[in-house]
Design a protein around this motif. Structure first.
Motif, PDB file in Angstrom:
ATOM      1  N   SER A  43       0.860  -1.174  -0.071  1.00 17.79           N
ATOM      2  CA  SER A  43      -0.143  -0.231   0.015  1.00 17.79           C
ATOM      3  C   SER A  43       0.785   1.102  -0.006  1.00 17.79           C
ATOM      4  CB  SER A  43      -1.004  -0.042   1.176  1.00 17.79           C
ATOM      5  OG  SER A  43      -0.070  -0.182   2.490  1.00 17.79           O
ATOM      6  N   ALA A  44       2.309   1.106   0.391  1.00 21.72           N
ATOM      7  CA  ALA A  44       3.111   2.314   0.205  1.00 21.72           C
ATOM      8  C   ALA A  44       3.513   2.960  -1.069  1.00 21.72           C
ATOM      9  CB  ALA A  44       4.517   1.999   1.259  1.00 21.72           C
ATOM     10  N   ASP A  45       3.496   4.026  -1.012  1.00 26.60           N
ATOM     11  CA  ASP A  45       3.699   4.861  -2.294  1.00 26.60           C
ATOM     12  C   ASP A  45       5.369   4.606  -2.570  1.00 26.60           C
ATOM     13  OD1 ASP A  45       4.576   6.446  -4.445  1.00 26.60           O
ATOM     14  OD2 ASP A  45       3.587   8.194  -3.578  1.00 26.60           O
ATOM     15  N   PRO A  46       5.562   3.653  -3.635  1.00 33.04           N
ATOM     16  CA  PRO A  46       6.999   3.356  -3.721  1.00 33.04           C
ATOM     17  C   PRO A  46       7.872   4.544  -3.986  1.00 33.04           C
ATOM     18  CG  PRO A  46       5.450   1.996  -5.529  1.00 33.04           C
ATOM     19  CD  PRO A  46       4.612   3.229  -4.528  1.00 33.04           C
ATOM     20  N   GLY A  47       7.579   5.595  -4.768  1.00 30.29           N
ATOM     21  CA  GLY A  47       8.400   6.719  -4.732  1.00 30.29           C
ATOM     22  C   GLY A  47       8.597   7.515  -3.652  1.00 30.29           C
ATOM     23  N   THR A  48       7.554   7.852  -2.999  1.00 29.09           N
ATOM     24  CA  THR A  48       7.495   8.465  -1.619  1.00 29.09           C
ATOM     25  C   THR A  48       8.334   7.786  -0.309  1.00 29.09           C
ATOM     26  OG1 THR A  48       5.567   9.649  -2.062  1.00 29.09           O
ATOM     27  CG2 THR A  48       6.483   9.814   0.389  1.00 29.09           C
ATOM     28  N   GLY A  49       7.923   6.361  -0.505  1.00 22.44           N
ATOM     29  CA  GLY A  49       8.304   5.627   0.708  1.00 22.44           C
ATOM     30  C   GLY A  49      10.083   5.322   0.443  1.00 22.44           C
ATOM     31  N   THR A  50      10.564   5.162  -0.828  1.00 30.01           N
ATOM     32  CA  THR A  50      11.827   4.937  -1.159  1.00 30.01           C
ATOM     33  C   THR A  50      12.759   6.203  -0.800  1.00 30.01           C
ATOM     34  OG1 THR A  50      11.493   3.379  -2.708  1.00 30.01           O
ATOM     35  CG2 THR A  50      13.566   4.410  -2.796  1.00 30.01           C
ATOM     36  N   GLU A  51      12.168   7.425  -1.168  1.00 30.40           N
ATOM     37  CA  GLU A  51      12.699   8.725  -0.865  1.00 30.40           C
ATOM     38  C   GLU A  51      12.866   9.022   0.801  1.00 30.40           C
ATOM     39  OE1 GLU A  51      15.247  11.501  -1.494  1.00 30.40           O
ATOM     40  OE2 GLU A  51      14.477  10.411  -3.100  1.00 30.40           O
ATOM     41  N   THR A  52      11.889   8.667   1.542  1.00 35.55           N
ATOM     42  CA  THR A  52      11.906   8.818   2.697  1.00 35.55           C
ATOM     43  C   THR A  52      12.685   7.840   3.375  1.00 35.55           C
ATOM     44  OG1 THR A  52       9.553   9.067   2.770  1.00 35.55           O
ATOM     45  CG2 THR A  52      10.249   8.552   5.121  1.00 35.55           C
ATOM     46  N   ALA A  53      12.939   6.816   3.022  1.00 40.22           N
ATOM     47  CA  ALA A  53      14.038   5.805   3.459  1.00 40.22           C
ATOM     48  C   ALA A  53      15.381   6.207   3.339  1.00 40.22           C
ATOM     49  CB  ALA A  53      13.838   4.207   2.842  1.00 40.22           C
ATOM     50  N   GLU A 100      16.501  -0.737  -5.627  1.00 38.33           N
ATOM     51  CA  GLU A 100      16.631   0.576  -4.610  1.00 38.33           C
ATOM     52  C   GLU A 100      18.005   0.573  -3.998  1.00 38.33           C
ATOM     53  OE1 GLU A 100      11.644   0.684  -4.069  1.00 38.33           O
ATOM     54  OE2 GLU A 100      12.896  -0.123  -2.733  1.00 38.33           O
ATOM     55  N   ARG A 101      18.153  -0.440  -3.412  1.00 35.82           N
ATOM     56  CA  ARG A 101      19.693  -0.498  -2.572  1.00 35.82           C
ATOM     57  C   ARG A 101      20.789  -0.020  -3.543  1.00 35.82           C
ATOM     58  NH1 ARG A 101      17.343  -4.961   0.056  1.00 35.82           N
ATOM     59  NH2 ARG A 101      18.691  -6.441  -1.165  1.00 35.82           N
ATOM     60  N   ALA A 102      20.770  -0.567  -4.809  1.00 39.03           N
ATOM     61  CA  ALA A 102      21.966  -0.460  -5.657  1.00 39.03           C
ATOM     62  C   ALA A 102      21.862   1.161  -6.107  1.00 39.03           C
ATOM     63  CB  ALA A 102      21.745  -1.239  -6.902  1.00 39.03           C
ATOM     64  N   ASP A 103      20.316   1.576  -6.253  1.00 42.34           N
ATOM     65  CA  ASP A 103      20.286   2.928  -6.801  1.00 42.34           C
ATOM     66  C   ASP A 103      20.805   3.900  -5.697  1.00 42.34           C
ATOM     67  OD1 ASP A 103      19.225   5.209  -8.387  1.00 42.34           O
ATOM     68  OD2 ASP A 103      17.959   5.332  -6.865  1.00 42.34           O
ATOM     69  N   PHE A 104      20.233   3.675  -4.473  1.00 40.81           N
ATOM     70  CA  PHE A 104      20.770   4.288  -3.214  1.00 40.81           C
ATOM     71  C   PHE A 104      22.361   4.448  -3.041  1.00 40.81           C
ATOM     72  CE2 PHE A 104      22.489   4.603   1.170  1.00 40.81           C
ATOM     73  CZ  PHE A 104      21.920   5.526   1.601  1.00 40.81           C
ATOM     74  N   GLU A 105      22.977   3.262  -3.343  1.00 42.97           N
ATOM     75  CA  GLU A 105      24.517   3.188  -3.043  1.00 42.97           C
ATOM     76  C   GLU A 105      25.089   4.152  -4.145  1.00 42.97           C
ATOM     77  OE1 GLU A 105      28.136   0.076  -2.672  1.00 42.97           O
ATOM     78  OE2 GLU A 105      26.145  -0.605  -3.407  1.00 42.97           O
ATOM     79  N   GLU A 106      24.551   3.961  -5.417  1.00 42.62           N
ATOM     80  CA  GLU A 106      25.043   4.840  -6.559  1.00 42.62           C
ATOM     81  C   GLU A 106      24.989   6.242  -6.097  1.00 42.62           C
ATOM     82  OE1 GLU A 106      26.712   5.495 -10.368  1.00 42.62           O
ATOM     83  OE2 GLU A 106      26.736   4.115  -9.055  1.00 42.62           O
ATOM     84  N   ARG A 107      23.837   6.856  -5.814  1.00 44.06           N
ATOM     85  CA  ARG A 107      23.488   8.030  -5.445  1.00 44.06           C
ATOM     86  C   ARG A 107      24.055   8.611  -4.116  1.00 44.06           C
ATOM     87  NH1 ARG A 107      20.573  10.932  -1.785  1.00 44.06           N
ATOM     88  NH2 ARG A 107      19.723   8.856  -0.946  1.00 44.06           N
ATOM     89  N   ALA A 108      24.404   7.637  -3.123  1.00 40.91           N
ATOM     90  CA  ALA A 108      25.021   8.109  -2.027  1.00 40.91           C
ATOM     91  C   ALA A 108      26.489   8.214  -2.045  1.00 40.91           C
ATOM     92  CB  ALA A 108      24.752   7.228  -1.028  1.00 40.91           C
ATOM     93  N   SER A 109      27.119   7.751  -3.320  1.00 43.97           N
ATOM     94  CA  SER A 109      28.613   7.928  -3.796  1.00 43.97           C
ATOM     95  C   SER A 109      28.822   9.450  -4.178  1.00 43.97           C
ATOM     96  CB  SER A 109      28.900   7.171  -4.922  1.00 43.97           C
ATOM     97  OG  SER A 109      28.409   7.440  -6.099  1.00 43.97           O
TER      98      SER A 109
END
Length: 349
Positions: free
Chosen positions: A31-41, A196-205
């Protein structure tokens, strides 16, 4: 930490840890909004890493203080042992003299003179005894002074030991804080999908780049480091520190570590400069004040670059608008743009 301590090795983004945590926590609710939930995480993980880094620097500061107190206590104990040995020797000498006086001077000196068959010889012995008594009196005064000094050392040792115990408690508290923040970050990351984890790691770099044979990496589209003059030659010792940092690229971030196989952010600076024979303070906040401030536009290789208003992160400038740093647990030492974070301060060692 020094050889007596073994810093906890915390790895955040390993596939095994993520898989284990994901299995226990389950997937993101449908039920979570993927975009909003991912960005919040992602935002939450960024915040947790930043808070963990601040706690790491507090841990480093407390641990450095505990190390200094351990050395103080060791010196105090050594001084106590030597002082007690001196007191014991002085007591032994005075005891021998007192025994000799008791054995030879058991009657009144005037009566001994009257009864002596050789008054001249007796007077010579009496004069020698007076001199011995004077020396004994001097030695007794020195013994009393040494005993007072010994009592002061005992008091100082007790104070230092109590402070050491308080410092150890503080170190343990900061360690629990770091581990708690990192555990929470792992739980949040585990709630993301593998993509999403891979995207986070790439963005976090922040750069999204990798060092290659051609030189330092570039930043992502639209992100450029401010032009730096890189003006002026650097000394051979500073050049050695930069070379050491370059050689550490690819090694893992481990909080509390100062190399050579793993580092936290300030630990990398300490180790790199140590290879050049230069001693730096242990924490990033102290490293901000380890030299003179220079404008970012005048940065040159070897300058320390601290970030955030509390200087809770630090890197080493290597030229061309790039720094080398140990980013956060789970990442490795790497290049990033000098403007990767806010509140940039440049310090020339």
């Amino acid at each position: 930490m020094a050889s007596h301590r073994r810093p906890a090795r915390v790895t955040v983004l390993t596939a095994a840890a993520a898989a284990t945590a994901a299995a226990s926590l389950g997937a993101v609710p449908a039920s979570a909004d993927p975009g909003t939930g991912t960005e919040t995480a992602r935002t939450r993980v960024d915040r947790l890493f930043e808070e963990a880094e601040r706690a790491t620097e507090s841990y480093n500061e407390a641990d450095e203080k505990a190390d200094a107190l351990r050395r103080t206590v060791a010196r105090a104990r050594d001084g106590l042992a030597r002082g007690q040995e001196r007191v014991n020797r002085m007591r032994g000498v005075l005891g021998s003299v007192a025994g000799a006086q008791y054995r030879s001077g058991g009657i009144d000196p005037a009566l001994a003179l009257l009864l002596s068959s050789d008054p001249d010889s007796y007077l010579e012995r009496a004069s020698a005894l007076d001199r011995l008594t004077a020396r004994q009196s001097t030695a007794l005064g020195e013994l009393q002074r040494e005993q007072r000094r010994l009592g002061q050392r005992r008091s100082e040792a007790r104070t230092a030991l109590a402070e050491l115990e308080r410092s150890r408690t503080e170190v343990a508290r900061h360690k629990r804080t770091v581990e708690g923040k990192l555990a929470e970050a792992r739980r949040v990351l585990a709630s993301l999908t593998a993509e999403e984890r891979a995207d986070f790691e790439e963005r976090a770099s922040r750069t999204g780049g990798r060092e290659d044979a051609g030189g330092a990496p570039g930043g992502p589209a639209g992100e450029t480091a401010p032009a730096a003059a890189d003006a002026g030659p650097v000394s051979s010792r500073v050049a050695a520190a930069v070379a050491a940092a370059r050689g550490a690229v690819g090694r893992p971030y481990v909080w509390g570590a100062t190399g050579p196989s793993a580092f936290d952010c300030s630990g990398l600076m300490v180790w790199s400069y140590r290879q050049a024979g230069i001693s730096l303070p242990r924490t990033s906040a102290a490293q901000r004040h380890a030299g003179r401030r220079v404008p970012l536009s005048h940065a040159r290789p070897g300058d320390l670059v601290t970030y955030r208003s509390d200087a809770s992160h630090v890197a080493i400038y290597v030229g061309n608008g790039q720094v080398i740093h140990a980013p956060y647990p789970g990442a490795r030492v790497r290049y990033d743009p000098v403007n990767m974070m806010s509140h940039v301060t440049v310090t020339r060692v």
